[in-house]
Design a protein around this motif. Structure first.
Motif, PDB file in Angstrom:
ATOM      1  N   ARG A 229       1.029  -1.165   0.043  1.00 25.21           N
ATOM      2  CA  ARG A 229      -0.026   0.081  -0.011  1.00 25.21           C
ATOM      3  C   ARG A 229       0.783   1.219   0.052  1.00 25.21           C
ATOM      4  O   ARG A 229       0.693   2.152   0.925  1.00 25.21           O
ATOM      5  CB  ARG A 229      -0.909  -0.074   1.124  1.00 25.21           C
ATOM      6  CG  ARG A 229      -2.076  -1.335   1.182  1.00 25.21           C
ATOM      7  CD  ARG A 229      -3.209  -1.115   2.237  1.00 25.21           C
ATOM      8  NE  ARG A 229      -2.561  -0.779   3.422  1.00 25.21           N
ATOM      9  CZ  ARG A 229      -2.129  -1.888   4.460  1.00 25.21           C
ATOM     10  NH1 ARG A 229      -2.319  -3.092   3.837  1.00 25.21           N
ATOM     11  NH2 ARG A 229      -2.045  -1.686   5.434  1.00 25.21           N
ATOM     12  N   LEU A 230       1.947   1.247  -0.818  1.00 23.11           N
ATOM     13  CA  LEU A 230       2.667   2.501  -1.015  1.00 23.11           C
ATOM     14  C   LEU A 230       2.463   2.822  -2.604  1.00 23.11           C
ATOM     15  O   LEU A 230       2.331   2.182  -3.493  1.00 23.11           O
ATOM     16  CB  LEU A 230       4.178   1.955  -1.126  1.00 23.11           C
ATOM     17  CG  LEU A 230       4.451   1.158   0.589  1.00 23.11           C
ATOM     18  CD1 LEU A 230       5.863   0.747   0.360  1.00 23.11           C
ATOM     19  CD2 LEU A 230       4.275   2.173   1.430  1.00 23.11           C
ATOM     20  N   VAL A 231       2.478   3.988  -2.721  1.00 24.35           N
ATOM     21  CA  VAL A 231       2.444   4.817  -3.996  1.00 24.35           C
ATOM     22  C   VAL A 231       3.633   5.810  -4.039  1.00 24.35           C
ATOM     23  O   VAL A 231       3.894   6.585  -2.885  1.00 24.35           O
ATOM     24  CB  VAL A 231       1.272   5.631  -4.246  1.00 24.35           C
ATOM     25  CG1 VAL A 231       0.174   4.372  -4.625  1.00 24.35           C
ATOM     26  CG2 VAL A 231       0.828   6.504  -3.464  1.00 24.35           C
ATOM     27  N   TRP A 232       4.316   6.021  -5.140  1.00 23.82           N
ATOM     28  CA  TRP A 232       5.519   6.938  -5.270  1.00 23.82           C
ATOM     29  C   TRP A 232       4.811   8.359  -5.711  1.00 23.82           C
ATOM     30  O   TRP A 232       3.940   8.383  -7.007  1.00 23.82           O
ATOM     31  CB  TRP A 232       6.591   6.364  -5.926  1.00 23.82           C
ATOM     32  CG  TRP A 232       7.606   7.631  -6.378  1.00 23.82           C
ATOM     33  CD1 TRP A 232       8.635   8.042  -5.492  1.00 23.82           C
ATOM     34  CD2 TRP A 232       7.759   8.194  -7.875  1.00 23.82           C
ATOM     35  NE1 TRP A 232       9.222   9.078  -6.274  1.00 23.82           N
ATOM     36  CE2 TRP A 232       8.934   8.958  -7.422  1.00 23.82           C
ATOM     37  CE3 TRP A 232       7.125   8.061  -8.877  1.00 23.82           C
ATOM     38  CZ2 TRP A 232       9.130   9.908  -8.356  1.00 23.82           C
ATOM     39  CZ3 TRP A 232       7.602   8.937  -9.829  1.00 23.82           C
ATOM     40  CH2 TRP A 232       8.606   9.759  -9.688  1.00 23.82           C
ATOM     41  N   GLY A 233       5.294   9.529  -5.463  1.00 23.96           N
ATOM     42  CA  GLY A 233       4.875  10.705  -6.260  1.00 23.96           C
ATOM     43  C   GLY A 233       6.090  11.373  -6.267  1.00 23.96           C
ATOM     44  O   GLY A 233       7.021  11.869  -5.301  1.00 23.96           O
ATOM     45  N   GLN A 254      14.984   8.308  -6.617  1.00 28.86           N
ATOM     46  CA  GLN A 254      16.291   7.516  -6.291  1.00 28.86           C
ATOM     47  C   GLN A 254      16.101   6.800  -4.767  1.00 28.86           C
ATOM     48  O   GLN A 254      16.588   5.741  -4.496  1.00 28.86           O
ATOM     49  CB  GLN A 254      17.347   8.464  -6.501  1.00 28.86           C
ATOM     50  CG  GLN A 254      18.783   7.472  -6.508  1.00 28.86           C
ATOM     51  CD  GLN A 254      18.786   6.486  -7.622  1.00 28.86           C
ATOM     52  OE1 GLN A 254      18.142   6.683  -8.616  1.00 28.86           O
ATOM     53  NE2 GLN A 254      19.430   5.270  -7.338  1.00 28.86           N
ATOM     54  N   PRO A 255      15.510   7.942  -3.687  1.00 29.93           N
ATOM     55  CA  PRO A 255      15.575   7.242  -2.414  1.00 29.93           C
ATOM     56  C   PRO A 255      14.541   6.118  -2.263  1.00 29.93           C
ATOM     57  O   PRO A 255      15.032   5.149  -1.413  1.00 29.93           O
ATOM     58  CB  PRO A 255      14.814   8.376  -1.629  1.00 29.93           C
ATOM     59  CG  PRO A 255      15.192   9.486  -2.264  1.00 29.93           C
ATOM     60  CD  PRO A 255      15.226   9.046  -3.991  1.00 29.93           C
ATOM     61  N   VAL A 256      13.785   5.836  -3.361  1.00 27.51           N
ATOM     62  CA  VAL A 256      12.787   4.772  -3.100  1.00 27.51           C
ATOM     63  C   VAL A 256      13.720   3.472  -3.670  1.00 27.51           C
ATOM     64  O   VAL A 256      13.568   2.428  -2.927  1.00 27.51           O
ATOM     65  CB  VAL A 256      11.606   4.599  -3.901  1.00 27.51           C
ATOM     66  CG1 VAL A 256      10.668   3.594  -3.835  1.00 27.51           C
ATOM     67  CG2 VAL A 256      10.511   6.071  -3.185  1.00 27.51           C
ATOM     68  N   ALA A 257      14.240   3.736  -4.833  1.00 33.18           N
ATOM     69  CA  ALA A 257      15.157   2.563  -5.383  1.00 33.18           C
ATOM     70  C   ALA A 257      16.275   1.987  -4.496  1.00 33.18           C
ATOM     71  O   ALA A 257      16.658   1.281  -4.344  1.00 33.18           O
ATOM     72  CB  ALA A 257      15.695   3.151  -6.674  1.00 33.18           C
ATOM     73  N   GLU A 258      16.760   2.945  -3.648  1.00 38.66           N
ATOM     74  CA  GLU A 258      17.676   2.697  -2.866  1.00 38.66           C
ATOM     75  C   GLU A 258      17.433   2.009  -1.428  1.00 38.66           C
ATOM     76  O   GLU A 258      18.109   1.003  -1.036  1.00 38.66           O
ATOM     77  CB  GLU A 258      18.649   3.906  -2.641  1.00 38.66           C
ATOM     78  CG  GLU A 258      19.626   4.427  -4.018  1.00 38.66           C
ATOM     79  CD  GLU A 258      20.209   5.680  -3.514  1.00 38.66           C
ATOM     80  OE1 GLU A 258      19.883   6.399  -2.355  1.00 38.66           O
ATOM     81  OE2 GLU A 258      20.949   6.243  -4.281  1.00 38.66           O
ATOM     82  N   ALA A 265      10.064  -1.374  -4.812  1.00 32.58           N
ATOM     83  CA  ALA A 265       9.992  -0.122  -5.489  1.00 32.58           C
ATOM     84  C   ALA A 265       9.383  -0.062  -6.821  1.00 32.58           C
ATOM     85  O   ALA A 265       8.687   0.826  -6.845  1.00 32.58           O
ATOM     86  CB  ALA A 265      11.575   0.151  -5.563  1.00 32.58           C
ATOM     87  N   ALA A 266       9.495  -1.103  -7.336  1.00 32.75           N
ATOM     88  CA  ALA A 266       8.665  -1.168  -8.665  1.00 32.75           C
ATOM     89  C   ALA A 266       7.186  -1.211  -8.477  1.00 32.75           C
ATOM     90  O   ALA A 266       6.582  -0.490  -8.985  1.00 32.75           O
ATOM     91  CB  ALA A 266       8.963  -2.396  -9.256  1.00 32.75           C
ATOM     92  N   ALA A 267       6.641  -1.717  -7.381  1.00 32.42           N
ATOM     93  CA  ALA A 267       5.219  -1.702  -7.087  1.00 32.42           C
ATOM     94  C   ALA A 267       4.732  -0.406  -6.780  1.00 32.42           C
ATOM     95  O   ALA A 267       3.599  -0.022  -6.906  1.00 32.42           O
ATOM     96  CB  ALA A 267       4.783  -2.743  -5.897  1.00 32.42           C
ATOM     97  N   ALA A 268       5.534   0.547  -6.211  1.00 32.67           N
ATOM     98  CA  ALA A 268       5.220   1.737  -5.651  1.00 32.67           C
ATOM     99  C   ALA A 268       4.798   2.508  -6.944  1.00 32.67           C
ATOM    100  O   ALA A 268       4.025   3.724  -6.965  1.00 32.67           O
ATOM    101  CB  ALA A 268       6.167   2.419  -4.874  1.00 32.67           C
ATOM    102  N   ARG A 269       5.208   2.130  -8.194  1.00 31.38           N
ATOM    103  CA  ARG A 269       4.663   2.935  -9.455  1.00 31.38           C
ATOM    104  C   ARG A 269       3.827   2.305 -10.174  1.00 31.38           C
ATOM    105  O   ARG A 269       3.396   2.889 -11.084  1.00 31.38           O
ATOM    106  CB  ARG A 269       6.184   3.312 -10.056  1.00 31.38           C
ATOM    107  CG  ARG A 269       7.021   4.295  -9.444  1.00 31.38           C
ATOM    108  CD  ARG A 269       8.259   5.089 -10.550  1.00 31.38           C
ATOM    109  NE  ARG A 269       9.141   4.135 -10.879  1.00 31.38           N
ATOM    110  CZ  ARG A 269       9.995   4.087 -11.968  1.00 31.38           C
ATOM    111  NH1 ARG A 269      10.313   5.727 -12.112  1.00 31.38           N
ATOM    112  NH2 ARG A 269      10.965   3.448 -12.221  1.00 31.38           N
TER     113      ARG A 269
END
Length: 277
Positions: A229-233, A254-258, A265-269
């Motif tokens: 239940r994470l989304v990136w913005g 980058q902070p998410v990927a790291e 990380a991929a799921a957040a997008r």
């Protein structure tokens, strides 16, 4: 509720940026706020596309209050491609909510940080109508507000179907927040309700500077509390910066990927379609 609303979700499996703003220099602003520069939809679409992101969630900025014109016009220019989160008050008509839904709005933002933001009273008044439309609630709040938000959503769930919530900007869990701060317990309580999402965004709003490595531990802790239940913005156009000094678009991913495992990380997008479909 009107029977002809467009509820078609983007079905191309594309990537999402779940937090951007669009601005027009000609739109009226709230008293005491800054005057935004021109940041049109076309510009963020181009920056996002260069990083493989096809879909945007346009979030109504506090500077425009409940006048959602700029955001709605942007959504109307790309039918079905993007989604929106509006700011409304309890007096909004059902007809206006239905018009927003047809244009792609899927949530209402409540702002406990801005002095012109709406808050708990508006949430309680609007909750039944948000539930009817399967909309979610987006909270821009600080850690000290999480207990109140948990109580509000708990009460709403006790009187009807739960109303999903999205917590802006890592739920406010800033770089200086102690590991034992009570806010972590309140966030856990929200997560346990099963309908709480956290937005991985706004790093520079969290007492941190690029490359934001000081937030990696908090990102991982939040991800453990709300798995799936994470989304990136991106928080574009990064209103904390001067227009000629904006962070590179990819740098706020980058902070998410790291901090997270590649699949997290991929799921957040990708998983934003669950909220904004």
């Amino acid at each position: 509720m009107a029977a002809t609303l467009d509820t078609t979700a983007p079905a191309d499996g594309g990537l999402w940026d779940a937090h951007v703003h669009v601005f027009s220099p000609d739109a009226p602003v709230q008293a005491g706020h800054y005057r935004p520069r021109h940041f049109p939809l076309e510009r963020i679409e181009a920056e996002a596309a260069a990083c493989g992101v096809q879909h945007l969630v346009l979030v109504q900025p506090s500077v425009y209050g409940t006048d959602n014109t700029v955001m709605l016009e942007a959504l109307a220019s790309r039918p079905g491609r993007h989604r929106g989160v509006a700011v409304v008050d309890a007096a909004v008509t059902d007809a206006e909510l239905d018009r927003m839904h047809a244009l792609g709005v899927r949530g209402v933002r409540f702002n406990l940080v801005s002095p012109v933001g709406n808050g708990p009273a508006a949430f309680q008044a609007l909750a039944p109508r948000l539930r009817d439309r399967s909309w979610h609630v987006q909270w821009y709040a600080s850690p000290r507000h999480l207990a109140e938000i948990a109580a509000l959503h708990g009460a709403a769930g006790a009187s009807g179907a739960p109303i999903p919530c999205v917590l802006d900007h890592l739920a406010g869990m800033h770089a200086g927040l102690a590991d034992g701060d009570p806010a972590w317990g309140h966030l856990a309580a929200l997560a346990e309700q099963g309908t709480c999402w956290v937005k991985l965004s706004g790093w520079y709003r969290l007492d941190c500077a690029a490359p934001y490595t000081a937030l990696h531990a908090a990102i991982r802790r939040v991800a453990a509390l709300a798995p799936g239940r994470l989304v990136w913005g991106s928080d574009w156009p990064h209103t904390a910066f001067e227009p000629d000094a904006l962070p590179a678009y990819a740098s706020v991913w980058q902070p998410v990927a790291e901090a997270l495992a590649p699949h997290e990380a991929a799921a957040a997008r990708r998983d934003a379609v669950g909220l904004y479909g």
